[in-house]
Design a protein around this motif. Structure first.
Motif, PDB file in Angstrom:
ATOM      1  N   THR A  89      59.734 103.679  58.848  1.00 21.79           N
ATOM      2  CA  THR A  89      59.492 105.200  57.869  1.00 21.79           C
ATOM      3  C   THR A  89      58.652 106.549  57.727  1.00 21.79           C
ATOM      4  O   THR A  89      59.027 107.404  57.112  1.00 21.79           O
ATOM      5  CB  THR A  89      59.218 103.587  56.279  1.00 21.79           C
ATOM      6  OG1 THR A  89      57.550 103.577  56.698  1.00 21.79           O
ATOM      7  CG2 THR A  89      59.756 102.507  56.223  1.00 21.79           C
ATOM      8  N   PHE A  90      58.120 106.561  58.993  1.00 20.77           N
ATOM      9  CA  PHE A  90      57.242 107.125  58.877  1.00 20.77           C
ATOM     10  C   PHE A  90      56.068 107.564  57.891  1.00 20.77           C
ATOM     11  O   PHE A  90      55.991 108.951  57.287  1.00 20.77           O
ATOM     12  CB  PHE A  90      58.714 108.517  59.615  1.00 20.77           C
ATOM     13  CG  PHE A  90      58.774 108.064  60.187  1.00 20.77           C
ATOM     14  CD1 PHE A  90      58.052 108.258  61.686  1.00 20.77           C
ATOM     15  CD2 PHE A  90      59.918 108.573  60.511  1.00 20.77           C
ATOM     16  CE1 PHE A  90      58.604 107.997  63.230  1.00 20.77           C
ATOM     17  CE2 PHE A  90      60.756 107.613  61.764  1.00 20.77           C
ATOM     18  CZ  PHE A  90      60.155 107.919  62.967  1.00 20.77           C
ATOM     19  N   SER A  91      55.179 106.682  57.355  1.00 21.67           N
ATOM     20  CA  SER A  91      54.975 107.004  55.925  1.00 21.67           C
ATOM     21  C   SER A  91      54.119 106.147  55.217  1.00 21.67           C
ATOM     22  O   SER A  91      53.399 105.158  55.204  1.00 21.67           O
ATOM     23  CB  SER A  91      55.991 106.825  54.752  1.00 21.67           C
ATOM     24  OG  SER A  91      56.232 105.478  54.195  1.00 21.67           O
ATOM     25  N   PRO A  92      52.893 106.387  56.935  1.00 23.96           N
ATOM     26  CA  PRO A  92      51.706 105.361  57.307  1.00 23.96           C
ATOM     27  C   PRO A  92      50.521 105.469  56.245  1.00 23.96           C
ATOM     28  O   PRO A  92      50.476 104.187  55.684  1.00 23.96           O
ATOM     29  CB  PRO A  92      51.310 106.426  58.328  1.00 23.96           C
ATOM     30  CG  PRO A  92      51.164 107.013  58.216  1.00 23.96           C
ATOM     31  CD  PRO A  92      52.770 107.551  57.276  1.00 23.96           C
ATOM     32  N   VAL A  93      50.446 106.257  55.200  1.00 25.42           N
ATOM     33  CA  VAL A  93      49.342 106.304  53.488  1.00 25.42           C
ATOM     34  C   VAL A  93      50.076 105.247  52.916  1.00 25.42           C
ATOM     35  O   VAL A  93      49.386 104.211  52.303  1.00 25.42           O
ATOM     36  CB  VAL A  93      49.361 107.277  53.139  1.00 25.42           C
ATOM     37  CG1 VAL A  93      48.743 107.221  51.880  1.00 25.42           C
ATOM     38  CG2 VAL A  93      48.875 108.662  53.869  1.00 25.42           C
ATOM     39  N   ARG A 137      52.470  98.289  61.047  1.00 24.90           N
ATOM     40  CA  ARG A 137      52.663  99.119  62.017  1.00 24.90           C
ATOM     41  C   ARG A 137      54.157  99.687  62.280  1.00 24.90           C
ATOM     42  O   ARG A 137      54.566 100.271  62.345  1.00 24.90           O
ATOM     43  CB  ARG A 137      51.883  98.862  63.390  1.00 24.90           C
ATOM     44  CG  ARG A 137      50.222  99.132  62.774  1.00 24.90           C
ATOM     45  CD  ARG A 137      49.429  98.325  64.020  1.00 24.90           C
ATOM     46  NE  ARG A 137      48.417  98.795  64.119  1.00 24.90           N
ATOM     47  CZ  ARG A 137      47.649  99.408  64.368  1.00 24.90           C
ATOM     48  NH1 ARG A 137      47.782 100.685  65.764  1.00 24.90           N
ATOM     49  NH2 ARG A 137      46.403  99.513  64.436  1.00 24.90           N
ATOM     50  N   LEU A 138      54.905  97.989  62.326  1.00 25.37           N
ATOM     51  CA  LEU A 138      56.186  98.020  62.510  1.00 25.37           C
ATOM     52  C   LEU A 138      57.052  99.401  61.308  1.00 25.37           C
ATOM     53  O   LEU A 138      57.931  99.881  60.929  1.00 25.37           O
ATOM     54  CB  LEU A 138      57.025  96.502  62.649  1.00 25.37           C
ATOM     55  CG  LEU A 138      56.676  96.093  63.854  1.00 25.37           C
ATOM     56  CD1 LEU A 138      57.168  94.533  63.128  1.00 25.37           C
ATOM     57  CD2 LEU A 138      57.138  96.264  64.825  1.00 25.37           C
ATOM     58  N   ALA A 172      49.426  97.129  52.579  1.00 29.01           N
ATOM     59  CA  ALA A 172      48.674  96.427  53.596  1.00 29.01           C
ATOM     60  C   ALA A 172      47.065  96.300  52.701  1.00 29.01           C
ATOM     61  O   ALA A 172      46.423  94.869  53.205  1.00 29.01           O
ATOM     62  CB  ALA A 172      48.476  96.714  54.247  1.00 29.01           C
ATOM     63  N   GLY A 173      46.684  97.474  52.657  1.00 32.50           N
ATOM     64  CA  GLY A 173      45.162  97.195  51.918  1.00 32.50           C
ATOM     65  C   GLY A 173      44.771  96.500  50.796  1.00 32.50           C
ATOM     66  O   GLY A 173      44.538  95.013  50.658  1.00 32.50           O
TER      67      GLY A 173
END
Length: 142
Positions: free
Chosen positions: A102-106, A96-97, A112-113
């Motif tokens: 970076t504004f790149s959640p995917v 999340r940090l 992380a997965g």
């Protein structure tokens, strides 16, 4: 922050208490699964209480409880992601940090997965290895 530390420690304590309760039930179930005939046979040949537990009860109980305990270990890893949504920083919290910067959640959540997948894969392989080593008929299977 002072309050975040106390909240984090409280969540860790709660997870420890919960996991120790489940683990003790798994171990109790493993001990209760030992057939009475084997205990009776060991007593009939003169095994003392300590020797009976060391050679008969605990090896069988551990072998019986190992799959359930392996599942509990995987659930512990999964539970850390839930705790991270509250306060504790681990893989999901760090992700999340990074997303905030970076504004790149995917991409971040895919990594992380993969980290969670790797941890759980290693845990399942270790449990499988222990099961093979502790179960005589699985050791000789080729």
């Amino acid at each position: 922050d002072h309050r975040d530390l106390h909240l984090s420690l409280r969540r860790q304590r709660q997870m420890c208490i919960r996991d120790s309760a489940y683990s003790s039930e798994i171990i109790r179930g493993g001990i209760q699964s030992v057939p009475f005939g084997q205990i009776e046979s060991a007593k009939s040949v003169g095994m003392s209480g300590f020797l009976l537990y060391r050679r008969i009860i605990l090896p069988i109980a551990f072998r019986q409880a190992l799959p359930a305990y392996g599942n509990e270990m995987i659930l512990m890893v999964k539970a850390t992601s839930l705790v991270s949504t509250i306060t504790l920083m681990e893989v999901t919290g760090i992700a999340r940090l990074i997303i905030a910067k970076t504004f790149s959640p995917v991409e971040v959540f895919i990594v992380a997965g993969l980290i969670y997948l790797t941890i759980n894969f290693i845990v399942t392989r270790l449990i499988n290895f222990c099961e093979i080593k502790l179960t005589p008929y699985l050791r000789h299977a080729d």
